[in-house]
Scaffold this motif. Structure first.
Motif, PDB file in Angstrom:
ATOM      1  N   TYR A  33     -15.838 -25.678 -38.071  1.00 48.91           N
ATOM      2  CA  TYR A  33     -14.658 -25.385 -37.250  1.00 48.91           C
ATOM      3  C   TYR A  33     -14.638 -26.286 -36.023  1.00 48.91           C
ATOM      4  CZ  TYR A  33     -15.326 -20.964 -39.792  1.00 48.91           C
ATOM      5  OH  TYR A  33     -15.528 -20.025 -40.767  1.00 48.91           O
ATOM      6  N   TYR A  35     -12.923 -26.053 -32.174  1.00 53.21           N
ATOM      7  CA  TYR A  35     -12.230 -25.247 -31.170  1.00 53.21           C
ATOM      8  C   TYR A  35     -12.053 -26.108 -29.910  1.00 53.21           C
ATOM      9  CZ  TYR A  35     -13.666 -21.002 -33.740  1.00 53.21           C
ATOM     10  OH  TYR A  35     -13.865 -20.024 -34.687  1.00 53.21           O
ATOM     11  N   GLN A  37     -11.651 -25.338 -25.633  1.00 54.46           N
ATOM     12  CA  GLN A  37     -11.792 -24.299 -24.612  1.00 54.46           C
ATOM     13  C   GLN A  37     -11.126 -24.764 -23.342  1.00 54.46           C
ATOM     14  OE1 GLN A  37     -15.787 -23.262 -23.280  1.00 54.46           O
ATOM     15  NE2 GLN A  37     -15.083 -21.243 -22.658  1.00 54.46           N
ATOM     16  N   GLY A  40      -8.834 -19.730 -18.951  1.00 52.02           N
ATOM     17  CA  GLY A  40      -7.871 -18.663 -19.181  1.00 52.02           C
ATOM     18  C   GLY A  40      -7.485 -18.442 -20.625  1.00 52.02           C
ATOM     19  N   HIS A  41      -7.988 -19.285 -21.530  1.00 52.74           N
ATOM     20  CA  HIS A  41      -7.594 -19.174 -22.940  1.00 52.74           C
ATOM     21  C   HIS A  41      -8.742 -18.840 -23.873  1.00 52.74           C
ATOM     22  CE1 HIS A  41      -3.402 -20.512 -22.689  1.00 52.74           C
ATOM     23  NE2 HIS A  41      -3.799 -21.328 -21.753  1.00 52.74           N
ATOM     24  N   GLY A  42      -9.930 -18.737 -23.380  1.00 56.01           N
ATOM     25  CA  GLY A  42     -11.041 -18.559 -24.299  1.00 56.01           C
ATOM     26  C   GLY A  42     -11.158 -19.781 -25.179  1.00 56.01           C
ATOM     27  N   LEU A  43     -11.520 -19.568 -26.433  1.00 53.27           N
ATOM     28  CA  LEU A  43     -11.585 -20.653 -27.398  1.00 53.27           C
ATOM     29  C   LEU A  43     -10.444 -20.509 -28.394  1.00 53.27           C
ATOM     30  CD1 LEU A  43     -14.713 -20.183 -26.467  1.00 53.27           C
ATOM     31  CD2 LEU A  43     -15.172 -21.711 -28.382  1.00 53.27           C
ATOM     32  N   LEU A  45      -8.800 -22.092 -32.044  1.00 53.81           N
ATOM     33  CA  LEU A  45      -9.138 -22.852 -33.238  1.00 53.81           C
ATOM     34  C   LEU A  45      -8.149 -23.985 -33.455  1.00 53.81           C
ATOM     35  CD1 LEU A  45     -10.990 -22.975 -35.765  1.00 53.81           C
ATOM     36  CD2 LEU A  45      -9.300 -21.520 -36.906  1.00 53.81           C
ATOM     37  N   PHE A  90     -15.533 -27.697 -28.967  1.00 50.19           N
ATOM     38  CA  PHE A  90     -16.719 -27.140 -29.606  1.00 50.19           C
ATOM     39  C   PHE A  90     -16.572 -27.171 -31.115  1.00 50.19           C
ATOM     40  CE2 PHE A  90     -19.304 -25.456 -26.230  1.00 50.19           C
ATOM     41  CZ  PHE A  90     -18.421 -25.223 -25.192  1.00 50.19           C
ATOM     42  N   GLN A 103     -20.915 -17.039 -36.489  1.00 48.24           N
ATOM     43  CA  GLN A 103     -20.634 -18.425 -36.187  1.00 48.24           C
ATOM     44  C   GLN A 103     -21.613 -18.925 -35.132  1.00 48.24           C
ATOM     45  OE1 GLN A 103     -16.631 -19.762 -35.517  1.00 48.24           O
ATOM     46  NE2 GLN A 103     -15.849 -18.723 -37.350  1.00 48.24           N
ATOM     47  N   PHE A 105     -22.455 -22.305 -32.582  1.00 45.91           N
ATOM     48  CA  PHE A 105     -21.716 -23.366 -31.925  1.00 45.91           C
ATOM     49  C   PHE A 105     -22.596 -24.544 -31.541  1.00 45.91           C
ATOM     50  CE2 PHE A 105     -17.413 -21.848 -31.178  1.00 45.91           C
ATOM     51  CZ  PHE A 105     -17.539 -20.532 -31.579  1.00 45.91           C
ATOM     52  N   PRO A 107     -23.115 -27.969 -28.888  1.00 44.91           N
ATOM     53  CA  PRO A 107     -23.211 -28.012 -27.427  1.00 44.91           C
ATOM     54  C   PRO A 107     -21.912 -28.366 -26.721  1.00 44.91           C
ATOM     55  CG  PRO A 107     -24.146 -29.983 -28.372  1.00 44.91           C
ATOM     56  CD  PRO A 107     -23.810 -29.095 -29.523  1.00 44.91           C
TER      57      PRO A 107
END
Lengths: 114, 110
Positions: A33, A35, A37, A40-43, A45, A90, A103, A105, A107
């Protein structure tokens, strides 16, 4: 340690240039995956892969493409970088099909588009 | 898509204090995970917990799937617990795509 590396770890580029980020895993996991970041949005996809040459879009895929020509590598390409793509990227893997679909991740890659 | 809401957005704790973080989700899920992002940006998986209760040291988590929420408990907090805690859920496709909440930022003061 799930054996995930990302390269480069940091990159500064200019608007309009192509950029490719690489995710490499050492344990032959099927699912990979990408992502991004942002504050304010998190992660969120971008794209994911469920096998070699099998990929699909996530929720924020516009402006991004991916390729997976072998199990261990998943590439994310920004065809023409824009300032809105400044973010931390990420890569993640999951085994899929296992009783615990955890999941893991990498670095992260910090990308600045000027 | 599914909505994931975490509360509180920020939490400041004195070392040794206990705390509870909450994750609400808008639809049924078959996968729920909690992650910790440390101050250096590294994301660590804490729990895979689509239902029930799990404990790992000073951390524990409970998910009540029928009521669409999950709780993460931090007991006897330490400065190393500082960082951002994310809840992530998967609705039920076969591709294990996670939707993340915006996170709770925890600061533990010595």
């Amino acid at each position: 340690d799930a054996g995930i590396t990302q390269s480069p770890r940091h990159k500064v580029t200019e608007t309009g240039t192509p950029v490719t980020l690489r995710c490499h895993q050492t344990e032959n996991h099927r699912y990979m995956y990408w992502y991004r970041q942002d504050p304010g949005h998190g992660l969120r996809l971008i794209h994911y892969s469920y096998g070699v040459k099998d990929t699909d879009k996530g929720e924020v895929s516009d402006g991004y493409s991916v390729s997976r020509s072998k199990t261990e590598d998943f590439l994310l390409t920004l065809e023409s970088a824009t300032s809105s793509q400044t973010s931390v990227y990420f890569c993640a893997i999951s085994e899929g099909g296992s009783p615990q679909e955890t999941q893991y991740f990498g670095p992260g890659t910090r990308l600045l588009v000027l | 898509g599914i909505q994931v809401e975490q509360s509180p957005p920020d939490l400041i704790l004195q070392e040794g204090a206990n705390s509870t973080l909450r994750c609400n989700f808008s639809d049924s899920v078959n996968n729920l995970q909690w992650f910790h992002q440390n101050p250096w940006g590294q994301l660590i998986n804490l729990f895979y917990i689509p239902s029930g209760t799990k404990q790992n040291g000073r951390l524990s988590a409970t998910t009540v799937a029928t009521e669409r929420y999950s709780l993460l408990y931090i007991s006897s907090s330490q400065t190393t617990d500082s960082g951002v805690y994310f809840c992530a859920v998967e609705q039920g496709s076969n591709d294990y795509k996670l939707s993340f909440g915006a996170g709770t930022t925890v600061t533990v003061r010595a």
